[in-house]
Motif scaffolding. Structure first.
Motif, mmCIF file in Angstrom:
data_model
loop_
_atom_site.group_PDB
_atom_site.id
_atom_site.type_symbol
_atom_site.label_atom_id
_atom_site.label_comp_id
_atom_site.label_asym_id
_atom_site.label_seq_id
_atom_site.Cartn_x
_atom_site.Cartn_y
_atom_site.Cartn_z
ATOM 1 N N PRO A 96 -5.243 4.274 -0.492
ATOM 2 C CA PRO A 96 -5.499 3.239 0.328
ATOM 3 C C PRO A 96 -6.785 3.022 1.171
ATOM 4 O O PRO A 96 -6.388 3.229 2.448
ATOM 5 C CB PRO A 96 -4.036 3.011 0.942
ATOM 6 N N TYR A 106 -9.352 -0.952 -4.604
ATOM 7 C CA TYR A 106 -9.175 -1.506 -3.434
ATOM 8 C C TYR A 106 -10.785 -1.920 -2.973
ATOM 9 O O TYR A 106 -11.505 -1.205 -2.846
ATOM 10 C CB TYR A 106 -8.833 -0.637 -2.076
ATOM 11 N N PRO A 166 3.184 3.770 -1.361
ATOM 12 C CA PRO A 166 3.654 4.148 -2.969
ATOM 13 C C PRO A 166 5.159 4.098 -2.957
ATOM 14 O O PRO A 166 5.780 3.781 -3.969
ATOM 15 C CB PRO A 166 3.151 5.472 -3.056
ATOM 16 N N LEU A 204 0.639 -1.294 -0.178
ATOM 17 C CA LEU A 204 0.063 0.076 0.123
ATOM 18 C C LEU A 204 0.685 1.374 -0.088
ATOM 19 O O LEU A 204 0.175 2.388 -0.444
ATOM 20 C CB LEU A 204 -0.838 -0.118 1.241
ATOM 21 N N THR A 237 3.330 6.190 -9.262
ATOM 22 C CA THR A 237 2.776 5.137 -8.388
ATOM 23 C C THR A 237 1.925 6.104 -7.560
ATOM 24 O O THR A 237 2.359 6.739 -6.833
ATOM 25 C CB THR A 237 4.127 4.520 -7.537
ATOM 26 N N GLN A 238 0.687 5.807 -7.569
ATOM 27 C CA GLN A 238 -0.390 6.754 -6.665
ATOM 28 C C GLN A 238 -1.443 5.653 -6.201
ATOM 29 O O GLN A 238 -1.835 4.752 -6.986
ATOM 30 C CB GLN A 238 -0.594 7.913 -7.326
ATOM 31 N N ASN A 239 -1.955 5.819 -5.107
ATOM 32 C CA ASN A 239 -2.919 5.225 -4.717
ATOM 33 C C ASN A 239 -3.856 5.984 -3.319
ATOM 34 O O ASN A 239 -3.443 7.031 -3.037
ATOM 35 C CB ASN A 239 -2.408 3.894 -4.116
ATOM 36 N N THR A 243 -8.677 3.899 -5.498
ATOM 37 C CA THR A 243 -7.996 3.334 -6.508
ATOM 38 C C THR A 243 -6.313 3.386 -6.554
ATOM 39 O O THR A 243 -5.820 4.067 -5.529
ATOM 40 C CB THR A 243 -8.275 4.079 -7.809
ATOM 41 N N TRP A 244 -5.777 2.424 -7.156
ATOM 42 C CA TRP A 244 -4.322 2.721 -7.295
ATOM 43 C C TRP A 244 -4.066 2.536 -8.850
ATOM 44 O O TRP A 244 -4.714 2.182 -9.916
ATOM 45 C CB TRP A 244 -3.480 1.410 -6.490
#
Length: 165
Positions: A50, A73, A29, A27, A46-48, A55-56
């Protein structure tokens, strides 16, 4: 109407760290860009978010091309379980579901990984074509995850990943 079949890939790995450390690597990045579908040297994004419903996205640049993986997720139970979708839109609209389960051991932890792989059928495929494609998708995915899990193990146990390109 498009038809497809599914196969499930199951893999188990042990790590010499607590489950929280492995869960974080899925989780965080900064950690994800070192092993999850990318490497620090080739990673562009790289992004998310969590959280369930978040989303990621990862974009990896290899051989002059960008490869984009995205997902959502679906379930989070830190540090025991993570469920999310995985899709590479440039190759297929199908969306696999990945489940990661972590269990503390006397020493370290055990990760059980499941990928529900969707295999779209091509027109006029026979049963043997379908079986062959299911095997190829399964084995190809297993090979890719094996490489990633070597990087994941090195990252969580040593804090870094050496390039294995």
């Amino acid at each position: 109407m498009e038809k497809n079949s599914t196969t499930t890939l199951k893999m188990t790995r042990n790590f010499d760290v607590v489950p929280e450390r492995v869960f974080e690597a899925w989780l965080n990045p900064e950690m994800m860009r070192k092993w999850f579908f990318t490497l620090e040297g080739t990673n562009k994004v790289t992004q998310n978010e969590p959280q369930v419903g978040g989303t990621w996205e990862i974009i990896d640049h290899r051989d002059g091309k960008d490869y984009r993986a995205i997902g959502e997720y679906l379930e989070m139970d830190p540090p025991n379980k993570l469920v999310f979708t995985f899709k590479m839109p440039q190759f297929s609209e199908s969306e696999d579901t990945i489940t990661v389960e972590l269990k503390e051991l006397q020493r370290g932890c055990e990760m059980t990984f499941y990928q529900n792989i969707i295999v779209p059928h091509e027109e006029n495929w026979t049963e043997s074509d379908i079986e062959k494609a299911l095997g190829e998708y399964h084995d190809g995915s297993e090979h890719g995850w094996n490489l990633m899990f070597m990087g994941l193990k090195e990252l969580v146990e040593t804090g870094q990943v050496s390039y294995k390109g």
